[in-house]
Design an enzyme around this catalytic site. Structure first.
Site, PDB file in Angstrom:
ATOM      1  N   ARG A   6       0.799  -1.222   0.000  1.00 16.85           N
ATOM      2  CA  ARG A   6       0.000   0.000   0.000  1.00 16.85           C
ATOM      3  C   ARG A   6       0.828   1.267   0.000  1.00 16.85           C
ATOM      4  NH1 ARG A   6      -4.557  -2.076   4.274  1.00 16.85           N
ATOM      5  NH2 ARG A   6      -5.485  -3.508   2.769  1.00 16.85           N
TER       6      ARG A   6
ATOM      7  N   LEU B 174      -7.622  -7.613  10.549  1.00 12.03           N
ATOM      8  CA  LEU B 174      -8.671  -8.497  11.064  1.00 12.03           C
ATOM      9  C   LEU B 174      -8.008  -9.666  11.774  1.00 12.03           C
ATOM     10  CD1 LEU B 174     -11.118  -8.502   8.004  1.00 12.03           C
ATOM     11  CD2 LEU B 174     -11.061  -6.976   9.974  1.00 12.03           C
TER      12      LEU B 174
HETATM   13  C1  LIG Z   1     -13.071   0.609   5.155  1.00 11.91           C
HETATM   14  C2  LIG Z   1     -12.104  -0.309   5.829  1.00 11.91           C
HETATM   15  C3  LIG Z   1     -11.834  -1.558   5.293  1.00 11.91           C
HETATM   16  C4  LIG Z   1     -10.951  -2.417   5.914  1.00 11.91           C
HETATM   17  N1  LIG Z   1     -10.705  -3.643   5.356  1.00 11.91           N
HETATM   18  C5  LIG Z   1      -9.868  -4.502   5.975  1.00 11.91           C
HETATM   19  C6  LIG Z   1      -9.630  -5.802   5.444  1.00 11.91           C
HETATM   20  O1  LIG Z   1     -10.165  -6.178   4.408  1.00 11.91           O
HETATM   21  N2  LIG Z   1      -8.788  -6.632   6.101  1.00 11.91           N
HETATM   22  C7  LIG Z   1      -8.188  -6.259   7.257  1.00 11.91           C
HETATM   23  O2  LIG Z   1      -7.455  -7.061   7.826  1.00 11.91           O
HETATM   24  N3  LIG Z   1      -8.398  -5.034   7.798  1.00 11.91           N
HETATM   25  C8  LIG Z   1      -9.221  -4.147   7.186  1.00 11.91           C
HETATM   26  N4  LIG Z   1      -9.422  -2.905   7.733  1.00 11.91           N
HETATM   27  C9  LIG Z   1      -8.848  -2.582   9.032  1.00 11.91           C
HETATM   28  C10 LIG Z   1      -9.668  -3.232  10.141  1.00 11.91           C
HETATM   29  O3  LIG Z   1     -11.021  -3.227   9.791  1.00 11.91           O
HETATM   30  C11 LIG Z   1      -9.540  -2.527  11.474  1.00 11.91           C
HETATM   31  O4  LIG Z   1      -8.213  -2.264  11.752  1.00 11.91           O
HETATM   32  C12 LIG Z   1     -10.076  -3.419  12.587  1.00 11.91           C
HETATM   33  O5  LIG Z   1     -11.352  -3.878  12.277  1.00 11.91           O
HETATM   34  C13 LIG Z   1     -10.094  -2.700  13.915  1.00 11.91           C
HETATM   35  O6  LIG Z   1     -10.736  -3.515  14.863  1.00 11.91           O
HETATM   36  P1  LIG Z   1     -10.714  -3.147  16.389  1.00 11.91           P
HETATM   37  O7  LIG Z   1     -11.454  -4.234  17.074  1.00 11.91           O
HETATM   38  O8  LIG Z   1      -9.325  -2.896  16.818  1.00 11.91           O
HETATM   39  O9  LIG Z   1     -11.476  -1.759  16.510  1.00 11.91           O
HETATM   40  P2  LIG Z   1     -12.908  -1.250  15.982  1.00 11.91           P
HETATM   41  O10 LIG Z   1     -13.615  -2.250  15.180  1.00 11.91           O
HETATM   42  O11 LIG Z   1     -12.670   0.085  15.414  1.00 11.91           O
HETATM   43  O12 LIG Z   1     -13.759  -1.115  17.294  1.00 11.91           O
HETATM   44  C14 LIG Z   1     -13.594  -0.075  18.196  1.00 11.91           C
HETATM   45  C15 LIG Z   1     -14.568  -0.267  19.311  1.00 11.91           C
HETATM   46  O13 LIG Z   1     -14.235   0.608  20.354  1.00 11.91           O
HETATM   47  C16 LIG Z   1     -15.365   1.304  20.781  1.00 11.91           C
HETATM   48  N5  LIG Z   1     -14.891   2.574  21.319  1.00 11.91           N
HETATM   49  C17 LIG Z   1     -13.992   3.434  20.779  1.00 11.91           C
HETATM   50  N6  LIG Z   1     -13.776   4.453  21.604  1.00 11.91           N
HETATM   51  C18 LIG Z   1     -14.537   4.238  22.695  1.00 11.91           C
HETATM   52  C19 LIG Z   1     -14.736   4.945  23.905  1.00 11.91           C
HETATM   53  N7  LIG Z   1     -14.083   6.075  24.180  1.00 11.91           N
HETATM   54  N8  LIG Z   1     -15.628   4.447  24.787  1.00 11.91           N
HETATM   55  C20 LIG Z   1     -16.304   3.286  24.532  1.00 11.91           C
HETATM   56  N9  LIG Z   1     -16.122   2.578  23.421  1.00 11.91           N
HETATM   57  C21 LIG Z   1     -15.254   3.052  22.512  1.00 11.91           C
HETATM   58  C22 LIG Z   1     -16.271   1.386  19.601  1.00 11.91           C
HETATM   59  O14 LIG Z   1     -17.599   1.549  20.024  1.00 11.91           O
HETATM   60  C23 LIG Z   1     -16.029   0.029  18.971  1.00 11.91           C
HETATM   61  O15 LIG Z   1     -16.837  -0.928  19.599  1.00 11.91           O
HETATM   62  C24 LIG Z   1     -10.311  -2.023   7.100  1.00 11.91           C
HETATM   63  C25 LIG Z   1     -10.560  -0.769   7.636  1.00 11.91           C
HETATM   64  C26 LIG Z   1     -11.423   0.100   6.995  1.00 11.91           C
HETATM   65  C27 LIG Z   1     -11.595   1.479   7.524  1.00 11.91           C
END
Ligand SMILES: Cc1cc2nc3c(=O)[nH]c(=O)nc-3n(C[C@H](O)[C@H](O)[C@H](O)COP(=O)(O)OP(=O)(O)OC[C@H]3O[C@@H](n4cnc5c(N)ncnc54)[C@H](O)[C@@H]3O)c2cc1C
Ligand code: SF4
Ligand code: FES
Lengths: 252, 644
Positions: free
Chosen positions: B337, B448
């Site tokens: 990327r 993911l």
């Molecule tokens: C459009 C897009 C496509 C993507 N495609 C891919 C892909 O194909 N393959 C891949 O591997 N990765 C992909 N990614 C990256 C990946 O999706 C993310 O990095 C990953 O899903 C993040 O997961 P997470 O559980 O760390 O956080 P998130 O899913 O962002 O969850 C954050 C959580 O924290 C909570 N939260 C945040 N702040 C607070 C707060 N202050 N108080 C209470 N709750 C809070 C939210 O409510 C949520 O529940 C993509 C990202 C984007 C933007």
């Protein structure tokens, strides 16, 4: 920029769940056809905030049509005039200069208004908690390819699993029935081999919870299917009824 | 303070197994005496909360949306990597490890990345057992595709909705534990601060987004799974609510923030159309498997395209520059990327960009459609093509897509050791919120994987060690630190609500975004960064004097919610700039113009910068203190990345 539109909005404003609400009229001027519907509301809200007035509250997050957070009944239609499209993916080119647009929250007893256009959809959560899972814990599961699934079955399960849990089906239905949503969830598991051991218990638990939440019955008008942004099919409802019927049969 | 990453001794392939054996276990009968707070219910948080509850701990989980399943993970499109080697094309745990370390431009830890590759295979088994409907072949077995520059097919996917299906899977496991009474779920609740008692994380302060009520919650450990901070740039592919508040508040309470300047700019996003733009939409990277990237060879042709005098299809084959295929013959359109993004910026800077703004390149499917037929292309990418058409009103089956890079992912985050514990005992960080596994550039389909690895397979082991050490005695929520932290949160809310200036929160956010994108975006230099630092400090001062926050605390108040988040971005932005300024080398997504090879590729300085930069907060408006964790490479040889 040119080619812009001037619109009149009639928006449902309601301070909280206990205060009665009413329609308030706003002007949305100089709106670009490339804006999404929510970006148009952002523009109106920026103006309101500048006047230290309370902005119009609405739910949204991904703005990509996948999180299911956005809602809005637009000119009487949940998610607006465009088929297979969530409100956040609806663009202003679907409207014409001079239009009046009526914007309301989801209307259903089971989805009480929280503020303005924001509703409480936690009933959907409780339905899924009642049985929307396979009872396995982390670890100790077989290798993924030990569970072969014919592609047509996998594809069918996937098309049910595409539901984003937005609630438009409920909002579209004159009985405020949640059958399309619940049946999509039940179908995904009923179709897949992983879902078989708890198949009937799950269907029963989820249907009973649905009834408890106060959603209405289905009278086959198919308004839900027409408004569903993910094109979930009403055939799921037939499957759910069969699953529930079998569940009762097994019990008796 | 010495940073100890706690990477186990011994051969790479044995580290994790040995470590698991050496970790203390909590007696099964004692597990129910421990309370664990999980903030965030994306892939990382939902998988952690469900698994910890299955083990018997009491879990309290929090998210700001109205349902845990709406976390930003839901939007991930392309897929998830795993070293299953089902296609028998030469993949292995070691190859996935190697690709990920190399892809991260040698700025991540060998031990962590190897573990990630190792548990990747378990993730797929787990998800399939839950009923996640991955794509399958006609024989009924799982289908794989190659993704994001990988030369093997190791990516599992569910059409263009992989994140949705994985999150619904983790959410179903979470629901089962909510139903069983082992997880108490708090939706529409935002964590606004961390409670630290005797140097340990013991609780959080939250605001109920419906009633405005501010509460404290206590626990033996706190897990932050709150996602990335890409929205510091205002425009990004992240969901509108994605924010840094939880991590930033924890940072200000003592947790170090690592590599904040490592930002991933994704090459294939829909270009900006105007000032009204509220977010950017990603077109999955999988499109680069079949789409060909090009711009016209000459500035003249590009100009005529921009004016609308010519259409893409009018440009003859010999007048097109398939610049990625030309410059990187072996990887072509599938370069990582950071490389693809930088090259897009370069051709646009040369004046060869297309679209009205000139800030776009073509992603063309004409060849794929004539080779495979339109139905086959539609089966693979149909939903992405539809989304593109909805947003742009152009049909990508007929005209090439226009794409441009956009902020997408943040590799930086809270510093964690091998156990995922931050520098603050009892505070853990999982998923995108931590800094751990992607170095200076994340490969596609690996976020993911990391989120689920952390939640399903790492934290359940490692948190037990800490809990066993501190013992099951209840946490005393009457300690003054709880009331004190709550009072500070309330004071900040009152302060924000008292601001009735002339500029909206969004206007400040947009200004910050412009500064970050201009000076701390795809390419950076010392002069610009220094300028940005001053500009951010000024903007922050102005915000606290002149922003408008309307309404009251005791109601749904989106104006207040946004204001709090932007206030934190205004502090984080400056740290990102400091970090970018400090790192006098180019690596992965961090490109310092002063440090490049003669061909314009990122030039690392391994002698001086093969370290993790972990920043310690010292007080408002005080410079942060840099701690260095040296990266030790025992298995891979550091080379100049080459995708030629
Ligand atoms: C459009 C897009 C496509 C993507 N495609 C891919 C892909 O194909 N393959 C891949 O591997 N990765 C992909 N990614 C990256 C990946 O999706 C993310 O990095 C990953 O899903 C993040 O997961 P997470 O559980 O760390 O956080 P998130 O899913 O962002 O969850 C954050 C959580 O924290 C909570 N939260 C945040 N702040 C607070 C707060 N202050 N108080 C209470 N709750 C809070 C939210 O409510 C949520 O529940 C993509 C990202 C984007 C933007
Ligand atoms: S069935 Fe359709 S309308 Fe109903 S919740 Fe699911 S996606 Fe929304
Ligand atoms: S905001 Fe996520 S579906 Fe509309």
């Amino acid at each position: 920029m040119s080619g812009h539109m001037n619109l009149t909005l009639k928006v449902w404003r309601q301070k909280n769940s206990t205060t009665p609400g009413k329609f308030v009229t706003y002007k949305a001027n100089d709106i670009s056809p490339d804006m999404s519907f929510l970006e148009m509301l952002d523009v109106v809200n920026e103006d309101l905030v500048k006047k230290t007035e309370d902005p119009i509250h609405f739910d949204h997050d991904c703005r990509e049509g996948i999180c299911g957070m956005c809602s809005l009944v637009i000119n009487g239609e949940p998610h607006g005039p465009k088929r297979a499209t969530t409100t956040c993916q609806l663009h202003m080119r679907s409207f014409a200069d001079g239009d009046t647009i009526v914007i309301e929250p989801w209307r259903a007893a089971a989805f009480p208004v929280v503020k303005d256009l924001v509703t409480n959809r936690s009933a959907f959560e409780r339905i899924q908690q009642a049985g929307g899972y396979v009872s396995i814990s982390t670890g100790g599961v077989p290798d993924a390819n030990e569970i072969p699934i014919p592609k047509p079955v996998a594809d069918e399960a996937f098309s049910s699993a595409e539901c984003i849990g937005c609630g438009a089906c409920v909002a579209a239905c004159k009985n405020a029935s949640a059958m399309l949503f619940v049946s999509a969830k039940i179908s995904q598991y009923a179709l897949l081999p992983q879902g078989q051991p708890e198949r009937y218990a799950r269907a029963e638990a989820m249907v009973l919870q649905m009834d408890e939440e106060g959603f209405g019955g289905c009278t086959n008008t198919y308004a839900c299917e027409a408004q569903c942004p993910k094109e979930i099919k009403v055939t799921n409802i037939a499957r759910m009824n069969r699953e529930f019927f079998n569940a009762e049969l097994i019990k008796s | 303070m010495m940073l100890d990453a706690k990477i186990p001794e011994g051969p790479l392939a044995e580290k994790w197994n040995k470590h698991k054996f050496n970790l203390k276990l909590v007696n099964p009968a004692n597990k129910r005496k421990y309370d664990i707070i999980v903030v965030g219910t994306g892939l990382a948080g939902a998988s952690a909360a469900a698994t910890l509850a299955e083990l018997g701990y009491n879990v309290k989980a929090f998210c700001f949306q109205d349902s845990p399943r709406r976390a930003h993970s839901i939007a991930a499109q392309g897929g998830i990597n795993a070293a299953k080697n089902y296609p028998n094309d030469g993949d292995s745990v070691y190859r996935l490890f190697y690709d990920t370390i190399k892809g991260g431009d040698y700025r991540s830890r060998e031990g962590n990345v190897y573990r990630l590759a190792e548990v990747s295979v378990n993730i797929i088994d787990q998800c399939v057992a839950q009923g996640v409907p991955f794509a399958r072949e006609y024989g009924g077995l799982l289908d794989n595709r190659s993704f994001g520059g990988a030369q093997v097919s190791r990516t599992f996917y569910a059409k263009g909705q992989t994140g949705q299906q994985l999150l619904l899977g983790a959410y179903s496991a979470l629901n089962r534990q909510i139903q069983a009474g082992k997880v108490k779920m708090y939706t529409r609740s935002e964590m606004l601060d961390l409670v630290v008692v005797d140097g340990k994380a013991q609780g959080i302060v939250t605001r109920n987004l419906i009633t405005g009520q501010v509460d404290t919650h206590s626990g033996h450990a706190v897990l932050l799974c709150t996602g990335g901070y890409g929205n510091v740039f205002y425009l990004s592919t992240n969901a509108m609510g994605s924010n840094v508040t939880a991590a930033w508040r924890a940072h200000k309470r003592g947790a170090f923030f690592a590599n904040p300047c490592y930002t991933q700019i994704h090459p294939t996003c829909i270009p900006v159309t105007g000032d009204h733009q509220s977010k950017l939409t990603l077109m999955s990277e999988s499109l680069r498997n079949d789409g060909r990237v090009w711009v016209p060879k000459t500035v003249e042709l590009a100009e005529r395209l921009r004016k609308g005098e010519l259409k893409a299809r009018d440009i003859k084959e010999e007048d097109r520059d398939y610049y990625l295929e030309r410059k990187y013959p072996s990887f072509g359109n599938l370069v990582p990327r950071d490389v693809a993004s930088r090259n897009a910026k370069q051709v646009c800077d040369e004046g060869r960009g297309v679209g009205k703004s000139g800030l776009a390149v073509y992603l063309d499917f004409a060849d794929a459609i004539s080779r495979l037929g339109q139905p086959a292309v539609a089966a693979k990418y149909g939903n992405l093509f539809d989304m593109y058409q909805q947003i742009t009103d152009e049909n990508p089956y007929q005209v090439p897509m226009r794409i441009y890079p956009a902020v997408h992912y943040t590799m930086g985050g809270l510093w964690v050791d091998y156990n995922l514990m931050t520098s603050l005992p009892g505070l853990y960080s999982l998923g995108e919120a931590n800094f751990s596994d992607h170095g200076a550039n994340r490969l596609g389909a690996s976020a993911l994987m990391q989120g689920l690895a952390d939640g399903y397979f790492v934290i359940p082991y490692t948190v037990g060690d800490y809990l066993a050490n501190i013992g099951p005695a209840p946490i005393d929520a009457n300690r003054p630190e709880f009331a004190q932290t709550k009072a500070e949160v309330e004071e900040r809310i009152s302060k924000l609500l008292s601001l009735k200036g002339t500029k909206t929160v969004d206007e400040y956010h947009r200004d910050l975004g412009h500064i970050m994108w201009e000076y701390c975006g795809m390419s950076r230099n010392a002069e610009g960064l220094k300028k940005a630092k001053g500009m951010i400090a000024e903007l922050r001062d102005a915000f606290w004097k002149n922003v408008i926050v309307v309404g009251e605390n005791e109601e749904v108040n989106q104006s207040l919610e946004k204001a709090g988040r932007v206030a934190d971005f205004l502090e984080l932005g400056e740290l990102m700039v400091d970090d970018a300024l400090n790192r006098e080398e180019s690596c992965g997504g961090h490109f310092r113009e002063e440090y490049q090879t003669p061909e314009g590729e990122a030039l690392r300085n391994d002698n001086e910068f093969a370290y993790v930069a972990a920043w310690e907060f010292k007080g408002n408006n005080m410079p942060e203190v840099l701690h260095k964790e040296q990266l030790v490479f025992e298995n891979v040889k550091l080379t100049q990345r080459s995708y030629k």
